[in-house]
Design a protein around this motif. Structure first.
Motif, PDB file in Angstrom:
ATOM      1  N   GLN A  19       0.922  -1.133  -0.346  1.00  0.00           N
ATOM      2  CA  GLN A  19       0.213   0.014  -0.293  1.00  0.00           C
ATOM      3  C   GLN A  19       1.025   0.591  -0.024  1.00  0.00           C
ATOM      4  O   GLN A  19       0.081   2.154   0.404  1.00  0.00           O
ATOM      5  CB  GLN A  19      -0.837  -0.111   1.248  1.00  0.00           C
ATOM      6  CG  GLN A  19      -0.578  -0.210   2.912  1.00  0.00           C
ATOM      7  CD  GLN A  19       0.052  -1.194   2.515  1.00  0.00           C
ATOM      8  OE1 GLN A  19       0.031  -2.518   2.670  1.00  0.00           O
ATOM      9  NE2 GLN A  19       1.276  -1.272   3.574  1.00  0.00           N
ATOM     10  N   LEU A  22       0.542   5.685  -0.685  1.00  0.00           N
ATOM     11  CA  LEU A  22      -0.699   5.755  -0.384  1.00  0.00           C
ATOM     12  C   LEU A  22      -1.111   7.035   1.197  1.00  0.00           C
ATOM     13  O   LEU A  22       0.081   6.167   1.620  1.00  0.00           O
ATOM     14  CB  LEU A  22      -2.009   5.268   0.307  1.00  0.00           C
ATOM     15  CG  LEU A  22      -2.499   3.544  -1.007  1.00  0.00           C
ATOM     16  CD1 LEU A  22      -2.906   1.954  -0.588  1.00  0.00           C
ATOM     17  CD2 LEU A  22      -3.301   4.644  -2.399  1.00  0.00           C
ATOM     18  N   SER A  23      -1.562   7.874   1.425  1.00  0.00           N
ATOM     19  CA  SER A  23      -1.218   8.531   2.465  1.00  0.00           C
ATOM     20  C   SER A  23      -1.490   8.102   3.708  1.00  0.00           C
ATOM     21  O   SER A  23      -1.386   7.538   4.751  1.00  0.00           O
ATOM     22  CB  SER A  23      -2.533   9.556   2.596  1.00  0.00           C
ATOM     23  OG  SER A  23      -1.934  10.502   1.788  1.00  0.00           O
ATOM     24  N   ASN A  25      -0.359   4.599   4.831  1.00  0.00           N
ATOM     25  CA  ASN A  25       0.431   3.645   4.834  1.00  0.00           C
ATOM     26  C   ASN A  25       1.290   4.160   6.019  1.00  0.00           C
ATOM     27  O   ASN A  25       1.351   3.691   6.486  1.00  0.00           O
ATOM     28  CB  ASN A  25       1.500   4.119   3.944  1.00  0.00           C
ATOM     29  CG  ASN A  25       2.558   2.645   3.608  1.00  0.00           C
ATOM     30  OD1 ASN A  25       1.970   1.022   4.506  1.00  0.00           O
ATOM     31  ND2 ASN A  25       3.638   2.962   3.215  1.00  0.00           N
ATOM     32  N   TYR A  75      -6.736   8.673   4.608  1.00  0.00           N
ATOM     33  CA  TYR A  75      -7.943   8.111   4.036  1.00  0.00           C
ATOM     34  C   TYR A  75      -8.477   9.176   3.332  1.00  0.00           C
ATOM     35  O   TYR A  75      -8.663   8.447   1.439  1.00  0.00           O
ATOM     36  CB  TYR A  75      -9.095   7.797   4.965  1.00  0.00           C
ATOM     37  CG  TYR A  75     -10.090   7.006   4.267  1.00  0.00           C
ATOM     38  CD1 TYR A  75      -9.757   5.508   3.998  1.00  0.00           C
ATOM     39  CD2 TYR A  75     -11.190   7.409   3.792  1.00  0.00           C
ATOM     40  CE1 TYR A  75     -11.023   4.743   2.968  1.00  0.00           C
ATOM     41  CE2 TYR A  75     -12.475   6.944   3.270  1.00  0.00           C
ATOM     42  CZ  TYR A  75     -11.575   5.518   2.664  1.00  0.00           C
ATOM     43  OH  TYR A  75     -13.025   4.522   1.601  1.00  0.00           O
ATOM     44  N   ASN A  77      -7.631  12.028   1.809  1.00  0.00           N
ATOM     45  CA  ASN A  77      -6.303  12.292   0.607  1.00  0.00           C
ATOM     46  C   ASN A  77      -6.988  10.975  -0.234  1.00  0.00           C
ATOM     47  O   ASN A  77      -6.189  10.983  -1.527  1.00  0.00           O
ATOM     48  CB  ASN A  77      -5.178  12.379   1.457  1.00  0.00           C
ATOM     49  CG  ASN A  77      -3.930  12.670   0.979  1.00  0.00           C
ATOM     50  OD1 ASN A  77      -4.425  13.799   0.040  1.00  0.00           O
ATOM     51  ND2 ASN A  77      -2.674  12.608   0.867  1.00  0.00           N
ATOM     52  N   ASP A  78      -6.421   9.607   0.043  1.00  0.00           N
ATOM     53  CA  ASP A  78      -6.772   8.464  -0.931  1.00  0.00           C
ATOM     54  C   ASP A  78      -7.774   8.692  -1.876  1.00  0.00           C
ATOM     55  O   ASP A  78      -7.807   8.580  -2.484  1.00  0.00           O
ATOM     56  CB  ASP A  78      -6.355   7.358   0.339  1.00  0.00           C
ATOM     57  CG  ASP A  78      -4.785   6.934   0.510  1.00  0.00           C
ATOM     58  OD1 ASP A  78      -3.802   8.256   0.252  1.00  0.00           O
ATOM     59  OD2 ASP A  78      -4.545   6.087   1.631  1.00  0.00           O
ATOM     60  N   THR A  79      -9.020   9.305  -0.915  1.00  0.00           N
ATOM     61  CA  THR A  79      -9.840   8.612  -1.468  1.00  0.00           C
ATOM     62  C   THR A  79     -10.052  10.103  -2.888  1.00  0.00           C
ATOM     63  O   THR A  79     -10.713  10.046  -4.282  1.00  0.00           O
ATOM     64  CB  THR A  79     -11.067   9.095  -0.978  1.00  0.00           C
ATOM     65  OG1 THR A  79     -11.461  10.597  -1.200  1.00  0.00           O
ATOM     66  CG2 THR A  79     -11.696   8.868   0.295  1.00  0.00           C
ATOM     67  N   GLU A  81      -7.805   9.245  -5.355  1.00  0.00           N
ATOM     68  CA  GLU A  81      -7.407   9.400  -7.158  1.00  0.00           C
ATOM     69  C   GLU A  81      -8.034   7.503  -6.961  1.00  0.00           C
ATOM     70  O   GLU A  81      -7.526   7.510  -7.963  1.00  0.00           O
ATOM     71  CB  GLU A  81      -5.838   8.908  -6.719  1.00  0.00           C
ATOM     72  CG  GLU A  81      -5.318   8.052  -5.519  1.00  0.00           C
ATOM     73  CD  GLU A  81      -3.975   7.584  -4.861  1.00  0.00           C
ATOM     74  OE1 GLU A  81      -3.615   6.259  -6.493  1.00  0.00           O
ATOM     75  OE2 GLU A  81      -2.968   8.163  -4.523  1.00  0.00           O
ATOM     76  N   LEU A 101      -8.918   1.888  -6.095  1.00  0.00           N
ATOM     77  CA  LEU A 101      -7.973   2.872  -5.950  1.00  0.00           C
ATOM     78  C   LEU A 101      -7.530   1.977  -7.282  1.00  0.00           C
ATOM     79  O   LEU A 101      -7.505   1.153  -7.962  1.00  0.00           O
ATOM     80  CB  LEU A 101      -6.993   2.281  -4.956  1.00  0.00           C
ATOM     81  CG  LEU A 101      -7.365   2.734  -3.851  1.00  0.00           C
ATOM     82  CD1 LEU A 101      -6.804   2.600  -3.131  1.00  0.00           C
ATOM     83  CD2 LEU A 101      -7.657   4.460  -3.768  1.00  0.00           C
ATOM     84  N   LEU A 111      -9.679  -0.453  -0.130  1.00  0.00           N
ATOM     85  CA  LEU A 111      -9.411   0.239   0.576  1.00  0.00           C
ATOM     86  C   LEU A 111     -10.387   1.002   1.429  1.00  0.00           C
ATOM     87  O   LEU A 111     -11.156   1.230   0.883  1.00  0.00           O
ATOM     88  CB  LEU A 111      -8.638   1.770   0.728  1.00  0.00           C
ATOM     89  CG  LEU A 111      -7.741   1.968   2.114  1.00  0.00           C
ATOM     90  CD1 LEU A 111      -7.040   1.523   2.931  1.00  0.00           C
ATOM     91  CD2 LEU A 111      -7.057   3.379   1.561  1.00  0.00           C
ATOM     92  N   TYR A 128      -6.782  -2.667   3.651  1.00  0.00           N
ATOM     93  CA  TYR A 128      -5.977  -2.673   2.127  1.00  0.00           C
ATOM     94  C   TYR A 128      -6.480  -4.378   1.632  1.00  0.00           C
ATOM     95  O   TYR A 128      -5.960  -5.267   2.529  1.00  0.00           O
ATOM     96  CB  TYR A 128      -5.011  -2.399   2.199  1.00  0.00           C
ATOM     97  CG  TYR A 128      -4.300  -2.089   1.104  1.00  0.00           C
ATOM     98  CD1 TYR A 128      -4.409  -1.136  -0.122  1.00  0.00           C
ATOM     99  CD2 TYR A 128      -3.159  -3.511   0.176  1.00  0.00           C
ATOM    100  CE1 TYR A 128      -3.908  -1.376  -1.098  1.00  0.00           C
ATOM    101  CE2 TYR A 128      -2.893  -3.079  -0.599  1.00  0.00           C
ATOM    102  CZ  TYR A 128      -3.231  -2.525  -1.555  1.00  0.00           C
ATOM    103  OH  TYR A 128      -2.593  -2.421  -2.751  1.00  0.00           O
TER     104      TYR A 128
END
Length: 145
Positions: A19, A22-23, A25, A75, A77-79, A81, A101, A111, A128
């Protein structure tokens, strides 16, 4: 015996960096919640291949509101992308969210972020997944969510 050891050594970097990028992580690395307060599960291989998955990694922990807000920010922040997203939320009491993702390699990546309030603490689970599924509907049909 040497082959098994070589195989384990070669697969370790894949597990450690699955992972990466990804933020979230930072959570898996123990930089938000200390490792000793988290229960981590990693699964690869035959036990999850029946579901079309190649890798499963989860973290569970009891967290404070401040920790939850930081993790939720990672989380979110990852959304940015995400190819698709499903979120169900009841104010500050609970939240269930799942994002698909962009694929890395041949399989899809997902995620999941879930929490439930328990007094002044929150029960948090972050999962994940990697596997053959490419959409949330496909993932749900494979693991019957």
């Amino acid at each position: 015996m040497r082959r098994l050891l070589l195989l384990l050594m070669l697969s370790l970097p894949m597990v450690l960096h699955a992972q990466s990028g990804l933020s979230i992580n930072l959570l898996f690395q123990g930089k938000v919640v200390p490792q000793e307060r988290m229960v981590e599960t990693r699964v690869r291989g035959r036990s999850i291949s029946a579901y079309g998955l190649s890798f499963y990694r989860s973290v569970r922990a009891e967290v404070s509101r401040q920790e939850l807000l930081r993790i939720e920010g990672l989380y979110k922040n990852d959304t940015k992308e995400a190819l698709e997203q499903e979120t169900k939320r009841k104010s500050d009491s609970w939240c269930n969210s799942l994002i698909a993702l962009p694929a890395k390699g041949s399989g899809g990546r997902f995620l999941s972020f879930q929490y439930k309030r328990k007094g002044s603490q929150y029960s948090l689970t972050v999962v994940y997944l990697e596997g053959n599924a490419n959409t949330i509907a496909d993932l749900r049909s494979r693991i019957k969510m």
